[in-house]
Design a protein around this motif. Structure first.
Motif, PDB file in Angstrom:
ATOM      1  N   TRP A 100     -28.079 -17.166 -11.824  1.00  0.00           N
ATOM      2  CA  TRP A 100     -28.154 -16.475 -10.539  1.00  0.00           C
ATOM      3  C   TRP A 100     -29.557 -15.933 -10.305  1.00  0.00           C
ATOM      4  CZ3 TRP A 100     -24.938 -15.891  -6.473  1.00  0.00           C
ATOM      5  CH2 TRP A 100     -23.605 -16.322  -6.640  1.00  0.00           C
TER       6      TRP A 100
ATOM      7  N   PRO B 133     -26.784 -10.479  -5.484  1.00  0.00           N
ATOM      8  CA  PRO B 133     -26.980 -11.917  -5.682  1.00  0.00           C
ATOM      9  C   PRO B 133     -27.662 -12.546  -4.478  1.00  0.00           C
ATOM     10  CG  PRO B 133     -24.687 -11.458  -5.168  1.00  0.00           C
ATOM     11  CD  PRO B 133     -25.378 -10.133  -5.279  1.00  0.00           C
TER      12      PRO B 133
ATOM     13  N   HIS C  14     -27.183 -19.173  -6.425  1.00  0.00           N
ATOM     14  CA  HIS C  14     -26.706 -19.635  -7.727  1.00  0.00           C
ATOM     15  C   HIS C  14     -27.083 -21.097  -7.898  1.00  0.00           C
ATOM     16  CE1 HIS C  14     -23.467 -21.085 -10.543  1.00  0.00           C
ATOM     17  NE2 HIS C  14     -24.010 -20.102 -11.210  1.00  0.00           N
TER      18      HIS C  14
END
Length: 153
Positions: free
Chosen positions: A65, A95, A98
């Motif tokens: 991530w 976040p 990813h």
């Protein structure tokens, strides 16, 4: 402790990142000391690396991530049963993206999202007492500006 011993002693300086999203926390499952344990994305500060850069790097290497650091949560000192001393700097992040194709660091089995309750109930699998302490401080609202940390040239 003699002066000579004091000069040689250094704690392991580590960083850890609390990544929260949708009521869950990003954790890593990893092999450590013959056990399968849970930890935040975390690792050692490398030479000439800032604490912020180390937190970003370790999070990416251990979880795949990319994150945006938002706050400094705190600094934690702990002495393990092995006698090693750790100084952990913990950060809160959100976040960004990813990359499932990215290979995770050696020893990391997987990254997973857990609710705080799930993590708390799995306390026997925490890599160290630092895992829950950092989360508890984060959940209690402990957050400081990133500017609280300075790196001098």
């Amino acid at each position: 402790m003699t002066f000579e011993n004091a000069r040689l002693w250094q704690p392991d300086t580590t960083v850890a990142t609390i990544v929260a999203h949708g009521g869950k926390l990003l954790m890593v499952e990893e092999h450590a000391e013959g056990r399968l344990v849970l930890n935040q994305p975390a690792g050692h500060l490398e030479p000439d690396e800032s604490l912020l850069d180390a937190a970003l790097r370790e999070t990416r290497e251990e979880s795949a991530w990319t994150v945006r650091l938002r706050h400094f949560v705190g600094a934690y000192q702990w002495k393990a049963q092995t006698g090693r001393h750790y100084l952990r700097f913990a950060f809160a992040a959100e976040p960004v993206s990813h990359d499932p194709a990215l290979a995770l660091d050696q020893g990391i089995v997987r990254a997973l999202w857990m609710t705080p309750d799930e993590l708390h109930k799995a306390h026997a699998r925490h890599r160290s007492p630092l895992v829950w302490r950092v989360v508890a401080d984060y959940l209690a609202g402990r957050r400081y500006p990133l500017s609280a940390l300075s790196q001098l040239a």
